[in-house]
Design a protein around this motif. Sequence first.
Motif, short mmCIF file in Angstrom:
data_model
loop_
_atom_site.label_atom_id
_atom_site.label_comp_id
_atom_site.label_asym_id
_atom_site.label_seq_id
_atom_site.Cartn_x
_atom_site.Cartn_y
_atom_site.Cartn_z
N ARG A 70 -1.86 -1.54 5.22
CA ARG A 70 -2.07 -1.32 3.79
C ARG A 70 -2.38 0.15 3.56
O ARG A 70 -3.22 0.73 4.26
CB ARG A 70 -3.23 -2.18 3.25
CG ARG A 70 -2.94 -3.66 3.22
CD ARG A 70 -4.13 -4.47 2.73
NE ARG A 70 -5.30 -4.23 3.56
CZ ARG A 70 -5.50 -4.80 4.74
NH1 ARG A 70 -4.61 -5.65 5.23
NH2 ARG A 70 -6.59 -4.53 5.45
N THR A 74 -1.76 -4.24 -7.87
CA THR A 74 -1.88 -3.11 -6.93
C THR A 74 -1.42 -1.81 -7.58
O THR A 74 -1.05 -0.86 -6.87
CB THR A 74 -1.06 -3.36 -5.66
OG1 THR A 74 0.33 -3.47 -5.99
CG2 THR A 74 -1.52 -4.61 -4.93
N LEU A 86 -10.39 -0.45 -4.71
CA LEU A 86 -10.02 -0.13 -3.33
C LEU A 86 -10.95 -0.81 -2.33
O LEU A 86 -10.52 -1.11 -1.20
CB LEU A 86 -10.02 1.38 -3.12
CG LEU A 86 -8.88 2.14 -3.81
CD1 LEU A 86 -8.84 3.59 -3.34
CD2 LEU A 86 -7.53 1.48 -3.58
N ASP A 87 -12.18 -1.06 -2.71
CA ASP A 87 -13.04 -1.84 -1.82
C ASP A 87 -12.45 -3.23 -1.61
O ASP A 87 -12.52 -3.79 -0.51
CB ASP A 87 -14.45 -1.94 -2.41
CG ASP A 87 -15.25 -0.64 -2.29
OD1 ASP A 87 -14.81 0.25 -1.53
OD2 ASP A 87 -16.29 -0.52 -2.96
N GLN A 88 -11.84 -3.79 -2.64
CA GLN A 88 -11.19 -5.10 -2.52
C GLN A 88 -9.89 -5.00 -1.73
O GLN A 88 -9.60 -5.85 -0.89
CB GLN A 88 -10.90 -5.68 -3.91
CG GLN A 88 -12.13 -6.10 -4.69
CD GLN A 88 -11.78 -6.67 -6.05
OE1 GLN A 88 -10.62 -6.91 -6.38
NE2 GLN A 88 -12.80 -6.90 -6.87
N ASP A 105 -9.01 -2.76 0.53
CA ASP A 105 -9.36 -2.44 1.92
C ASP A 105 -8.20 -1.77 2.66
O ASP A 105 -7.66 -2.30 3.63
CB ASP A 105 -9.77 -3.72 2.65
CG ASP A 105 -10.44 -3.44 3.99
OD1 ASP A 105 -11.02 -2.36 4.13
OD2 ASP A 105 -10.35 -4.30 4.88
N ASP A 117 -5.93 0.79 5.07
CA ASP A 117 -6.04 1.44 6.37
C ASP A 117 -5.88 2.95 6.26
O ASP A 117 -6.29 3.69 7.15
CB ASP A 117 -4.96 0.90 7.32
CG ASP A 117 -5.03 -0.60 7.47
OD1 ASP A 117 -6.11 -1.12 7.79
OD2 ASP A 117 -3.99 -1.27 7.24
N ARG A 165 -15.99 3.54 3.67
CA ARG A 165 -16.36 2.12 3.52
C ARG A 165 -15.26 1.21 4.05
O ARG A 165 -15.55 0.12 4.57
CB ARG A 165 -16.65 1.81 2.06
CG ARG A 165 -17.95 2.39 1.55
CD ARG A 165 -18.42 1.69 0.29
NE ARG A 165 -17.48 1.78 -0.81
CZ ARG A 165 -17.46 2.77 -1.69
NH1 ARG A 165 -18.30 3.79 -1.57
NH2 ARG A 165 -16.59 2.78 -2.68
N SER A 166 -13.99 1.62 3.91
CA SER A 166 -12.87 0.82 4.40
C SER A 166 -12.47 1.17 5.83
O SER A 166 -11.53 0.58 6.36
CB SER A 166 -11.65 1.00 3.48
OG SER A 166 -11.90 0.49 2.19
N ASN A 167 -13.16 2.14 6.41
CA ASN A 167 -12.76 2.65 7.73
C ASN A 167 -11.30 3.08 7.71
O ASN A 167 -10.53 2.82 8.64
CB ASN A 167 -12.99 1.61 8.82
CG ASN A 167 -12.95 2.20 10.22
OD1 ASN A 167 -13.27 3.37 10.42
ND2 ASN A 167 -12.54 1.40 11.18
N ALA A 168 -10.91 3.75 6.62
CA ALA A 168 -9.52 4.17 6.41
C ALA A 168 -9.37 5.64 6.73
O ALA A 168 -10.28 6.45 6.50
CB ALA A 168 -9.10 3.91 4.96
#
Length: 334
Positions: free
Chosen positions: A152, A204, A231-233, A235, A237, A276-279
């Motif tokens: 994603r 999206t 974006l928290d939802q 998530d 990469d 927060r998303s480890n992206a």
Amino acid sequence: MQFGYSETCLEHDTGSRHPETPDRLRAIRRALAKRHGVDYVESDPVEQARVEAVHDPEYVAEVKRFCADGGGNWDPDTVASAATWDATLASAGLAEWAAREAVSGADGRETPFSLGRPPGHHAVEDDAMGFCFVNNAAVAAQALLDDGEVERVAIFDWDVHHGNGTQDIFYDRGDVFYASFHEDGLYPGTGKVSETGEGEGEGTNLNVPLAAGAGDGDYLYALDETLAPALDQFDPDLLVISAGFDAHRHDPISRMRVSTEGYALLTDRVRDIAQRSNAGLSFVLEGGYGLDTLSDGVATVHETFDGRRPIDPDEGPNEKTELLVEDVRDAFGL
């Protein structure tokens, strides 16, 4: 930060009176020369197959022929020269490099920012427009998806103009989230709140068409109340920032009121979202046509990653922004 840069991008000649000139990159380099910890990387040009993954092959062939024949005016705003195709491949290659660096773990002071031109976010699947021939952010996102490096991708476009090309390319896709904060009614006239995606892409595509005169407090409020929870939802990469600096209060072609410090604050916020998303987090240069404000904007992004803490604005959002944000949150069920 580490900056992707190629001299090839200077060879895209738009003429002496066009706002999108090689002087934009030269001004950025001069501003960054005064800062510490700046590294430059020249990546390989993007492969044509990567371009054709997001653009129609017949269109790609047409642009190549147009440049090979010496270029000219593709439309009243979008100009090519004989060297434009090579510059376009270099620019997209830098965007792909930045995305790969981000996903590979480059962060903090190593966060990648691609300084390419021509910009890309107006380029649709089968046409050039708005100074753009190839959609750099879209090429980068699709390359990493195709290679299975991410599942994603989110693209946040803070350029003052709506990135109609990026929206169109991914509008029916569920694996790419596109968000744009832009001046309502400005070129190209797209980017309504109701444009939320379709099919698998429903939900999206997030647009925040801010009223002329919006400043730091408006942008930060909109980001905190719409983009961050969305974006928290989602998530992602990878989070790609389509970083235009033409919403600056002194940019010659917009009516927005973002300050240089405002771009530092936006940078700080998107860094938090990515963490927060480890992206992975990468930046791709889009617009910005005041040489001083553009170069100061890029420099303040660098300084934010170099440890400088941005200062919160004195003023919050205006009433128009609060009402707009309420509409966006309703559209996304936030």
